[in-house]
Design a protein around this motif. Structure first.
Motif, short mmCIF file in Angstrom:
data_model
loop_
_atom_site.label_atom_id
_atom_site.label_comp_id
_atom_site.label_asym_id
_atom_site.label_seq_id
_atom_site.Cartn_x
_atom_site.Cartn_y
_atom_site.Cartn_z
N ASN A 96 33.87 37.81 40.88
CA ASN A 96 33.09 37.47 42.06
C ASN A 96 33.94 37.09 43.29
O ASN A 96 33.52 37.29 44.43
CB ASN A 96 32.14 36.32 41.72
N GLN A 97 35.11 36.57 43.04
CA GLN A 97 35.94 36.16 44.18
C GLN A 97 36.35 37.37 45.03
O GLN A 97 36.56 37.24 46.24
CB GLN A 97 37.18 35.38 43.70
N GLU B 226 33.67 37.86 47.40
CA GLU B 226 33.78 36.87 48.46
C GLU B 226 34.83 37.30 49.50
O GLU B 226 34.66 37.11 50.70
CB GLU B 226 34.18 35.50 47.88
N LEU B 227 35.90 37.89 49.00
CA LEU B 227 36.97 38.36 49.87
C LEU B 227 36.45 39.48 50.79
O LEU B 227 36.73 39.51 51.99
CB LEU B 227 38.10 38.91 49.00
N ARG B 228 35.66 40.38 50.24
CA ARG B 228 35.10 41.49 51.00
C ARG B 228 34.17 41.00 52.10
O ARG B 228 34.07 41.60 53.16
CB ARG B 228 34.36 42.48 50.09
N LYS B 229 33.49 39.90 51.82
CA LYS B 229 32.59 39.32 52.82
C LYS B 229 33.34 38.90 54.08
O LYS B 229 32.75 38.79 55.15
CB LYS B 229 31.90 38.07 52.27
N LEU B 230 34.60 38.61 53.95
CA LEU B 230 35.38 38.11 55.09
C LEU B 230 35.89 39.22 55.99
O LEU B 230 36.40 38.96 57.08
CB LEU B 230 36.58 37.29 54.59
#
Lengths: 156, 161
Positions: free
Chosen positions: A27-28, A31-35
């Motif tokens: 999942n992290q 989260e990275l892609r969201k940034l």
């Protein structure tokens, strides 16, 4: 209705999902892609690139520390594993992180053979992930070049 | 411009371009010895419209804050450009730990009001309690996510008012 783009997008989506399903990513990474945004379209690629460079450096220095059986610097190895575990966790590199957990256990009991096995495994895993993500980024690039947008991929 | 599938990604990143803030940006000093973690925390904070300065260890952080070796206070601290509104630091760092950094900040007459947030990859209750007892504003579990920074900002805004 650009079918080339649609096909590439589908390929990208399937590939990314498979990486999660096979446990390479967690999942992290999502989260990275969201940034990543339009202003920083290479953010994820840059961060993972730094991560892989870091892996290489740390593996080399830990290898040196483990080299001579009569003189292993377990403190140095522990420090390296700690760094690697942190970085891999922060980018979502699940398999690499999991090897680090075992690696730390071997280090804690000063098991040189165990450490060497883990070192080999971590080397294998980061290189494997590097190849996989390169393929993913290539797909991304193809989509963009074909005039498409990178799909939002929801991992349940 | 951009097709629909990217729009939610854009919303996250565009706050500081599209919205004019009536108040000043938060200036955050982020301290972490891990390069990847520094990049991540910097990006998270920038997306959340913070100005970010990073330091790779506690000594550098103290120097930046004007609390170097001789406890010198640089006059520049009164300059708004350098004024730090929040310190976010990793706990486990070689040399001086984040906990020791926290204590130095809280011992300083100039800086004791600056909130300090501690991050750690390990969830150890005694460690968390020790930090909170020594004046840490918050403890955050790594790896950090966007929602963590949003929570942090809310928490800080409430504390500021």
């Amino acid at each position: 209705m650009n079918t080339v783009v649609a096909k590439l997008q589908r390929q990208f989506q399937d590939y990314l999902v498979s990486l999660y399903q096979q446990g390479f990513l967690d999942n992290q990474f999502t989260e990275l892609r969201k940034l990543q945004d339009e202003g920083t379209p290479d953010f994820v690629a840059e961060v993972v690139s730094l991560f892989f460079d870091d892996c290489s450096k740390l593996i080399n220095s830990m290898s040196r520390s483990l080299e001579r059986p009569e003189n292993v610097d377990f403190k140095q190895v522990d420090s390296g594993v700690h760094q690697l575990k942190g970085s891999s966790s922060s980018v979502g590199a699940r398999r690499v992180k999991n090897v680090c957990i075992s690696f730390k256990e071997c280090c804690d009991v000063q098991n040189r053979e165990g450490c060497l096995r883990c070192l080999q495994q971590v080397d294998y895993e980061y290189k494997m992930l590097k190849t996989k993500l390169q393929d993913l980024f290539n797909l991304e690039q193809q989509i963009v070049q074909a005039g498409g947008a990178i799909p939002q991929v929801n991992i349940n | 411009m951009n097709s629909g599938s990217c729009s939610s990604l854009m919303e996250v990143g565009y706050d500081d371009h599209h919205h004019h803030h009536g108040h000043e940006e938060l200036h955050v000093l982020a301290v972490d010895d891990n390069l990847i973690d520094r990049k991540l925390v910097e990006k998270l904070l920038k997306i959340s419209s913070c100005k970010v300065t990073t330091a790779e260890n506690a000594i550098r952080a103290l120097e930046y804050l004007g609390l170097g070796d001789q406890d010198q206070h640089i006059d520049a601290l009164t300059n708004n450009d350098l004024k730090v509104n929040l310190i976010i630091t990793d706990y486990c760092m070689p040399g001086m730990t984040g906990f020791e950094l926290l204590k130095k900040v809280k011992e300083s007459s100039n800086l004791k009001e600056v909130p300090v947030v501690i991050m750690s990859s390990e969830n150890i209750p005694t460690r968390i309690n020790k930090c909170l007892a020594s004046g840490a504003q918050m403890f955050m579990q790594k790896p950090l996510k966007l929602s963590d920074v949003e929570k942090l900002k809310c928490h800080l805004m409430n504390c500021r008012s």
